[in-house]
Write an enzyme that holds these catalytic residues in place. Structure first.
Site, PDB file in Angstrom:
ATOM      1  N   TYR A  44       0.736  -1.165  -0.099  1.00 43.35           N
ATOM      2  CA  TYR A  44      -0.014   0.019  -0.024  1.00 43.35           C
ATOM      3  C   TYR A  44       0.957   1.125  -0.066  1.00 43.35           C
ATOM      4  O   TYR A  44       0.646   2.145  -0.521  1.00 43.35           O
ATOM      5  CB  TYR A  44      -0.898  -0.172   1.290  1.00 43.35           C
ATOM      6  CG  TYR A  44      -1.798   1.241   1.397  1.00 43.35           C
ATOM      7  CD1 TYR A  44      -2.870   1.385   0.586  1.00 43.35           C
ATOM      8  CD2 TYR A  44      -1.340   2.101   2.471  1.00 43.35           C
ATOM      9  CE1 TYR A  44      -3.714   2.561   0.786  1.00 43.35           C
ATOM     10  CE2 TYR A  44      -2.066   3.359   2.443  1.00 43.35           C
ATOM     11  CZ  TYR A  44      -3.168   3.494   1.837  1.00 43.35           C
ATOM     12  OH  TYR A  44      -3.892   4.848   1.751  1.00 43.35           O
ATOM     13  N   SER A  73      -3.804   9.983  10.299  1.00 42.46           N
ATOM     14  CA  SER A  73      -4.886   9.163  10.704  1.00 42.46           C
ATOM     15  C   SER A  73      -6.257  10.018  10.968  1.00 42.46           C
ATOM     16  O   SER A  73      -6.177  10.849  11.690  1.00 42.46           O
ATOM     17  CB  SER A  73      -4.569   8.462  12.189  1.00 42.46           C
ATOM     18  OG  SER A  73      -3.329   7.860  12.008  1.00 42.46           O
TER      19      SER A  73
END
Length: 182
Positions: A44, A73
């Site tokens: 990823y 995040s």
């Protein structure tokens, strides 16, 4: 590739959602600037590193402007100690996307997608060029998540967190630096 080809034809700007995982194999003790070497922590992250390199190629060869947001995040609240460093509030993220669209000129800019967290892993980026300043901070959530860590030394060592251990087969840790001082 198709997005960048379309942007080249239409003379459009691209806002590329990169990720912390493009640099996830840096240790948490290291503070990174926008021009650090890419150290993806998995496939990823490797795809995000490729996207950043494609953006740079299209800027250099075709003047296609991009904002590369290395997203930390994006969560309503901080769930553990690591994310105190990478957290970006929903409001800060929305304001960042608005500035990416509204800024006059962005060239090929890297932005660390984090709120104003005192424990951040990242510093210098192109936020001034965009006119973006994060207003929120994870600091007020620190006491609530104190001690919320894993028992995995690999996860706890690197900025990429739990993504690191997927397909991790080393018996030790990778070297701190690609070019050690000798």
């Amino acid at each position: 590739f198709h997005i960048y080809e379309a942007a080249r034809r239409e003379e459009a700007r691209v806002v590329f959602p990169s990720s912390v995982h493009a640099v996830g194999l840096y240790e948490r003790t290291e503070i990174l600037d926008q021009d650090c070497l890419l150290r993806p922590d998995g496939y990823y992250g490797l795809s995000k590193a490729y996207g950043e390199m494609l953006a740079r190629l299209y800027f250099d060869k075709h003047a296609v402007e991009s904002v590369l947001i290395r997203i930390g995040s994006v969560l309503p609240e901080v769930p553990d100690e690591r994310i105190l460093s990478t957290w970006i509030s929903h409001d800060d993220f929305v304001r960042l996307i608005e500035r990416c669209a509204e800024a006059d000129r962005v060239d090929c800019s890297v932005i660390w997608g984090q709120s104003n967290n005192s424990r951040g892993f990242w510093r210098h980026d192109a936020r001034l060029k965009l006119g973006w300043t994060p207003l929120d901070s994870s600091d007020s959530q620190a006491e609530r998540v104190r001690g919320k860590v894993t028992d995995n030394p690999v996860v706890e060592r690197y900025q990429g967190g739990k993504f690191i251990v997927v397909d991790y087969s080393r018996a030790d840790f990778p070297p701190r630096s690609m070019f050690p001082d000798d």
